[in-house]
Design a protein around this motif. Structure first.
Motif, short mmCIF file in Angstrom:
data_model
loop_
_atom_site.label_atom_id
_atom_site.label_comp_id
_atom_site.label_asym_id
_atom_site.label_seq_id
_atom_site.Cartn_x
_atom_site.Cartn_y
_atom_site.Cartn_z
N SER A 293 19.98 18.06 -7.91
CA SER A 293 20.07 17.94 -6.40
C SER A 293 18.84 17.81 -5.45
N SER A 294 17.65 18.49 -6.25
CA SER A 294 16.50 18.47 -5.56
C SER A 294 15.83 17.17 -5.83
N ILE A 295 16.28 16.40 -6.59
CA ILE A 295 15.61 14.92 -6.61
C ILE A 295 15.88 14.05 -5.32
N PHE A 296 17.07 14.12 -5.03
CA PHE A 296 17.67 13.42 -3.71
C PHE A 296 17.50 13.95 -2.28
N LEU A 297 16.90 15.53 -2.56
CA LEU A 297 16.17 16.37 -1.45
C LEU A 297 14.83 15.44 -1.19
N SER A 298 14.16 15.23 -2.30
CA SER A 298 12.67 14.73 -1.91
C SER A 298 12.44 13.42 -1.90
N VAL A 299 13.35 12.62 -2.27
CA VAL A 299 13.25 11.12 -2.10
C VAL A 299 13.20 10.83 -0.60
N PRO A 300 13.96 11.22 0.42
CA PRO A 300 13.88 11.01 1.51
C PRO A 300 12.54 11.66 2.15
N ILE A 301 12.07 12.72 1.86
CA ILE A 301 10.86 13.31 2.06
C ILE A 301 9.57 12.29 1.80
N ILE B 116 9.83 21.64 -10.68
CA ILE B 116 9.65 21.07 -9.20
C ILE B 116 8.75 19.90 -8.99
N SER B 117 7.69 20.11 -9.76
CA SER B 117 6.69 18.77 -9.75
C SER B 117 6.97 17.56 -10.31
N MET B 118 8.10 17.67 -11.38
CA MET B 118 8.66 16.67 -11.92
C MET B 118 9.51 15.86 -11.19
N LEU B 119 10.39 16.68 -10.41
CA LEU B 119 11.40 16.00 -9.57
C LEU B 119 10.68 15.40 -8.48
N ILE B 120 9.70 15.80 -7.99
CA ILE B 120 8.94 15.22 -6.77
C ILE B 120 8.46 13.93 -7.42
N GLY B 121 7.75 13.94 -8.42
CA GLY B 121 7.34 12.58 -9.04
C GLY B 121 8.23 11.71 -9.22
N ILE B 122 9.54 12.24 -9.93
CA ILE B 122 10.47 11.20 -10.15
C ILE B 122 10.89 10.72 -8.62
N SER B 123 11.10 11.55 -7.67
CA SER B 123 11.49 11.12 -6.10
C SER B 123 10.50 10.22 -5.80
N PHE B 124 9.32 10.26 -6.01
CA PHE B 124 8.24 9.08 -5.51
C PHE B 124 8.42 7.77 -6.06
N TYR B 125 8.77 7.85 -7.56
CA TYR B 125 8.91 6.71 -8.02
C TYR B 125 10.06 6.13 -7.55
N LEU B 126 11.20 6.98 -7.28
CA LEU B 126 12.59 6.46 -6.58
C LEU B 126 12.40 5.85 -5.20
N SER B 127 11.21 6.51 -4.52
CA SER B 127 11.19 6.21 -3.33
C SER B 127 10.58 4.64 -3.31
N THR B 128 9.58 4.45 -4.18
CA THR B 128 9.08 3.25 -4.21
C THR B 128 9.95 2.00 -4.52
N ALA B 129 10.93 2.56 -5.62
CA ALA B 129 11.91 1.43 -5.72
C ALA B 129 12.86 1.24 -4.69
N GLY C 205 3.69 10.15 -6.94
CA GLY C 205 4.67 10.18 -7.95
C GLY C 205 4.11 10.85 -9.41
N SER C 206 2.91 9.85 -9.58
CA SER C 206 2.06 10.33 -10.84
C SER C 206 1.44 11.83 -10.98
N THR C 207 1.09 12.12 -9.68
CA THR C 207 0.38 13.42 -9.57
C THR C 207 1.58 14.66 -9.68
N SER C 208 2.81 14.23 -9.21
CA SER C 208 3.83 15.29 -9.40
C SER C 208 4.40 15.03 -10.65
N ALA D 265 0.87 -1.35 0.09
CA ALA D 265 0.04 0.05 -0.10
C ALA D 265 0.79 1.11 0.05
N ALA D 266 1.95 1.23 0.88
CA ALA D 266 3.00 2.36 0.81
C ALA D 266 3.41 2.68 -0.70
#
Length: 543
Positions: free
Chosen positions: A330-338, A479-492, A71-74, A62-63
């Motif tokens: 650099s903002s991608i790896f800022l958003s992955v932990p978030i 900024i939204s695109m990098l957040i989206g990428i970050s959410f996908y990276l978070s999932t992976a 990620g898709s929203t972003s 679920a997470a």
């Protein structure tokens, strides 16, 4: 008579144009965004809990689905931005996206009231519950996909439409601050009130309110049409950027010149008028795209081979995009932990004591804490700190300075999360009958919210002001695109750690989430050093 009539029409058009844009249009834009944000937060924000409780999905799965939805929203805003910049304009794309989101909310409401669209209720524990059928999954994921596409497509194109109402950077900065303050404040309302209704009244009422809010936002957006200053799409800016790259490669053997007449500075309807000039010395290799060689021009002076010759302005626009990419990365790896912290804290809240007096705090509402923190600090920064800073120093802090401070607070927030989780696990293993209060999760999330108040609006303003005007919607969507990428990276990332370690079992009380958090702290610290290097080397294209 004809001349008088034409003059009258031109005067009316000029008066109409003067009555458009500026702060008069902002209430409609911010009001529509408020309705959309209430709906978006109320649906996307509580998906993890909805899937676990109503569709019997395992917690880690679920997470991951929640991260994909976020990620898709972003990530979809960049697609919407390209369509807005190139073909339809931000108003049309935001309007269409809002309607798509509304359809998605209707589908999700139906999953709550039609029994055949979800598994049968189960009171014997998730291990014994019947999983959803393929048809039920298809309906659920279809609704989520429409919501993600719609909310994502509307949010940042609406922000661009708002910024386009102003000519001065200071007014754009103020608009972005109020835009995101409203976004966060409304999300707080959704993450508390809507989540409480979903947890304690019914999911049908909760999702239903979100659908109505979406519709109200759509109506408000349409009501403001007469006062919006609408931009004219200038064709595919990305196609022009691709031509610069191809032309540079095709002419890689050509010798660069220092003479103005050797470079193509003419303009067409897709490129603003620019004085004849020589491309800048930064990234000089790409200057060859504007270098005039035999056969590039037709007899009338226009471009004969578009994939061999670009204008000087197009070359400079291309270099502006290339130059900003290191900072953006650099903002991608800022958003992955978030992103990881956001989904993991929901799982933590589910196994903690969520009673505050007689009130039981909804697990999904834990994400409201950074939103409240961000809303408070955005107001404080805009009304207190920045004016005081300007009074003492004669200028405001730069966007890059604000982003850097945001990096620091985010790393601190993850570190505190690690300490809290370590303490929670010790309590669970030493005395299982005692459950840690959910209030322990508040301090690290407050720090994350403080960090967002620094870096989030600053990043949007930075990209909007530094990238070419032809990429207006794209700049705010970066900024939204990098957040989206970050959410996908978070999932992976979660999936990989789940498979390769024992840190993230389905029962997090048996895992070591604190080790996972410490890993994120190390990644965040390394990324901060990378950001400092990139920001130091960056050369502003606009001041």
């Amino acid at each position: 008579m004809g001349d008088t009539s034409c003059s009258s029409i031109e005067a009316q058009n000029m008066n109409s144009e003067r009555n458009r844009g500026g702060w008069r249009s902002s209430p409609f834009i911010i009001g529509s965004m408020a309705g959309m944000s209430l709906a978006s937060a109320g649906i996307i924000g509580n998906l993890i809990v909805y899937m676990i409780r109503e569709f019997h999905v395992k917690s880690i799965s679920a997470a991951q689905v929640g991260n994909v939805a976020n990620g898709s929203t972003s990530l979809f805003p960049i697609v919407a931005a390209i369509m807005a910049d190139s073909f339809f304009g931000s108003f049309s794309v935001a309007l269409f996206s809002s309607f798509v989101a509304f359809l998605g909310t209707i589908i999700l409401v139906l999953t709550t009231i039609i029994d055949s669209l979800k598994p049968k209720p189960c009171n014997n524990g998730s291990k014994l519950c019947n999983p959803p059928s393929n048809f039920q999954y298809a309906i659920l994921y279809g609704g989520i996909a429409l919501c993600a596409i719609g909310f994502g497509g509307a949010r940042f194109t609406t922000a661009t439409l708002g910024a386009n109402q102003f000519n001065e950077a200071k007014h754009q900065d103020i608009f972005f601050n109020w835009f995101f303050l409203t976004w966060y404040t409304v999300s707080v309302v959704s993450f508390t009130g809507i989540f409480y209704i979903q947890d304690n009244v019914s999911w049908a009422w909760g999702f239903g309110i979100c659908s109505v809010a979406n519709l109200i936002g759509l109506v408000i957006f349409l009501l403001g049409y007469r006062v919006y200053r609408l931009e004219n799409p200038q064709g595919s800016a990305f196609l022009n950027l691709a031509r610069v790259l191809v032309a540079s490669i095709r002419k890689w053997k050509s010798q660069l010149s220092s003479t103005t007449k050797d470079y193509y500075s003419a303009h067409d309807e897709t490129v603003p008028v620019q004085p004849a000039t020589i491309p800048g010395q930064r990234l000089r290799f790409f200057n060859r795209a504007a270098l005039i060689t035999d056969g590039d021009l037709q007899l009338d002076g226009s471009i004969g081979k578009p994939w061999r010759l670009s204008t000087v302005q197009q070359v400079e626009d291309f270099k502006a995009v290339i130059g900003i990419l290191p900072l953006w990365s650099s903002s991608i790896f800022l958003s992955v932990p978030i992103g990881i912290q956001g989904s993991m804290t929901v799982l933590q809240a589910l196994v903690m004591n969520r009673h505050i007096g007689h009130f039981q705090f909804p697990a999904g509402s834990i994400t409201v804490v950074p939103l409240i923190s961000t809303s408070i600090f955005l107001t404080f920064l805009d009304r207190v700190l920045w004016p005081a800073w300007h009074k003492l120093n004669g200028k405001s802090p730069t966007t890059l300075q604000r982003i850097g401070v945001g990096h620091v607070f985010n790393v601190l927030g993850i570190a505190v999360s690690a300490l809290v989780e370590s303490k929670r696990l010790k309590m669970v293993h030493s005395n299982p009958s005692v459950t840690m209060s959910v209030l322990w999760l508040f301090p690290p999330l407050v720090l994350v919210g403080l960090g967002e108040s620094f870096h989030f609006p600053a990043q949007v303003a930075f990209y909007y002001q530094q990238l070419p005007r032809s990429l207006g919607s794209t700049s705010t969507a970066m900024i939204s695109m990098l957040i989206g990428i970050s959410f996908y990276l978070s999932t992976a990332f979660i999936d990989q750690v789940h498979k390769s370690t024992n840190w993230l079992p389905d029962d997090i009380n048996e895992g070591r989430l604190d080790h996972f958090y410490w890993m994120l702290v190390v990644i965040g610290a390394i990324n901060f050093v990378y950001y400092l290097v990139c920001s130091t080397l960056y050369k502003h294209t606009k001041m």
